[in-house]
Design an enzyme around this catalytic site. Structure first.
Site, PDB file in Angstrom:
ATOM      1  N   LYS A   1       0.721  -1.253  -0.132  1.00  0.00           N
ATOM      2  CA  LYS A   1       0.001  -0.006  -0.095  1.00  0.00           C
ATOM      3  C   LYS A   1       0.873   1.317   0.010  1.00  0.00           C
ATOM      4  CE  LYS A   1      -1.818  -1.853   3.866  1.00  0.00           C
ATOM      5  NZ  LYS A   1      -2.321  -2.108   4.996  1.00  0.00           N
TER       6      LYS A   1
ATOM      7  N   THR B   1      -7.748   9.226   8.591  1.00  0.00           N
ATOM      8  CA  THR B   1      -7.373   7.916   8.150  1.00  0.00           C
ATOM      9  C   THR B   1      -6.941   6.718   9.112  1.00  0.00           C
ATOM     10  OG1 THR B   1      -4.957   9.045   8.262  1.00  0.00           O
ATOM     11  CG2 THR B   1      -6.275   9.137   6.258  1.00  0.00           C
TER      12      THR B   1
ATOM     13  N   GLY C   1      -7.355   3.595  11.268  1.00  0.00           N
ATOM     14  CA  GLY C   1      -7.993   2.390  11.057  1.00  0.00           C
ATOM     15  C   GLY C   1      -8.089   2.195   9.319  1.00  0.00           C
ATOM     16  N   THR C   2      -7.448   2.898   8.414  1.00  0.00           N
ATOM     17  CA  THR C   2      -7.680   2.631   6.881  1.00  0.00           C
ATOM     18  C   THR C   2      -6.913   1.219   6.634  1.00  0.00           C
ATOM     19  OG1 THR C   2      -5.545   4.113   6.605  1.00  0.00           O
ATOM     20  CG2 THR C   2      -7.693   4.719   6.483  1.00  0.00           C
ATOM     21  N   GLY C   3      -5.877   0.916   7.097  1.00  0.00           N
ATOM     22  CA  GLY C   3      -5.223  -0.514   6.673  1.00  0.00           C
ATOM     23  C   GLY C   3      -6.083  -1.714   7.367  1.00  0.00           C
ATOM     24  N   CYS C   4      -6.495  -1.385   8.440  1.00  0.00           N
ATOM     25  CA  CYS C   4      -7.381  -2.680   9.178  1.00  0.00           C
ATOM     26  C   CYS C   4      -8.725  -2.520   8.137  1.00  0.00           C
ATOM     27  CB  CYS C   4      -7.915  -2.256  10.524  1.00  0.00           C
ATOM     28  SG  CYS C   4      -6.452  -1.849  11.704  1.00  0.00           S
TER      29      CYS C   4
END
Length: 299
Positions: free
Chosen positions: A205, A236, A238-241
């Site tokens: 990412k 942003t 918690g975007t990866g989760c």
């Protein structure tokens, strides 16, 4: 008696069962719901970790379950403390889910110690879920560390051979590959290095770079560049989760890897775009933008 209310099918149950209310039942799905399990840390502020995963599972039409590996006292500005759940309790949570419920897909998030990584990997090897998406959470959006040293080696040895997809961001891809990433070419080199470690598919990412939001999906079929205009927003957390959980749900629905990732990327982009302010720092995304407006009205 079956009654149609709007676009939902309902069953008018006897008062003893329903209290006289008309209960919505999705008869067209024959009461079947795909089930996704998140094995990750808890974020008490609700924006990341298990809380974000469960929201993303629900928003993408799956039933969410959870195994908590760590209790993180955090908010939108900082991490106050990290309390790791004892390994035996993590194992029992995994056993409790798998012995009773069919799990269609698993998402791995915060696995903060080598011992926890090893225990989770052993349990997954025991139960053999067909889909495992691993988001190698190492640092919170606030910049605070969420894992101890030595976890990369254990992850590589125990988890990489069994995961379906690994979704590192730039700092995580650097830690795993040992390569400094400054541009898209570096992202591709890092993805190939990680693939050589035994991972089936890798999504690097590019959110930490500048310009358009570019992610690179590396599969046995080749490299796929996924690009969209970057949303200028501080929200942003918690975007990866959220992204990895949306991918997990999409794979559970039977989508191929490229379609699952592309659909999830579109979902997280719009969730950021339609986010709202929670707290004083990096607010979370709006997981349910497709269901409610910002005033809480159902769409």
């Amino acid at each position: 008696v079956n009654t149609s209310v709007g676009s939902k099918f309902c069953v008018n149950l006897p008062p003893a069962w329903s209290g006289g209310f008309l209960l919505p039942v999705p008869l067209e799905r024959n009461f079947f719901m795909l089930k996704c399990l998140s094995i990750a840390g808890s974020d008490c502020s609700g924006g990341a970790g298990i809380q974000a995963d469960l929201k993303a599972f629900s928003a993408n039409q799956t039933f969410g379950m959870s195994v908590i590996t760590s209790v993180v006292a955090e908010n939108t500005t900082r991490v106050l403390s990290v309390f790791n759940v004892p390994v035996d309790e993590i194992k029992k949570q995994i056993d409790a889910v798998f012995e009773d419920i069919h799990v269609d897909a698993v998402k791995l998030g915060m696995l903060p110690t080598a011992e926890i990584i090893s225990a989770v990997a052993d349990k997954l090897a025991q139960y053999k879920p067909s889909i495992i998406v691993c988001d190698p959470v190492m640092v919170a959006t606030s910049g605070d560390a969420l894992s101890e040293g030595g976890t990369v080696t254990t992850m590589r040895d125990k988890l990489f051979p069994i995961v379906t997809l690994l979704t590192p961001n730039i700092p995580e891809a650097e830690a795993i590959s040992g390569l400094r990433i400054n541009n898209e070419n570096d992202m591709e080199k890092a993805a190939k290095i990680i693939m050589s470690m035994g991972v089936k598919n890798v999504l690097v990412k590019g959110g930490h770079l500048t310009g358009d939001a570019v992610d690179l999906l590396c599969t046995p079929e080749g490299i796929h560049k996924l690009s969209c205009k970057r949303v200028d927003s501080p929200n942003t957390h918690g975007t990866g989760c959220t992204l990895s959980s949306a991918i997990t749900a999409n794979l559970a629905h039977g989508m191929d890897m490229l379609t699952a990732v592309t659909k999830a990327k579109n979902y997280i982009t719009e969730a950021i775009e339609k986010s709202f302010t929670v707290g004083k720092g990096h607010s979370p995304v709006n997981h349910f933008y497709d269901y409610y407006d910002l005033k809480g009205n159902q769409l």
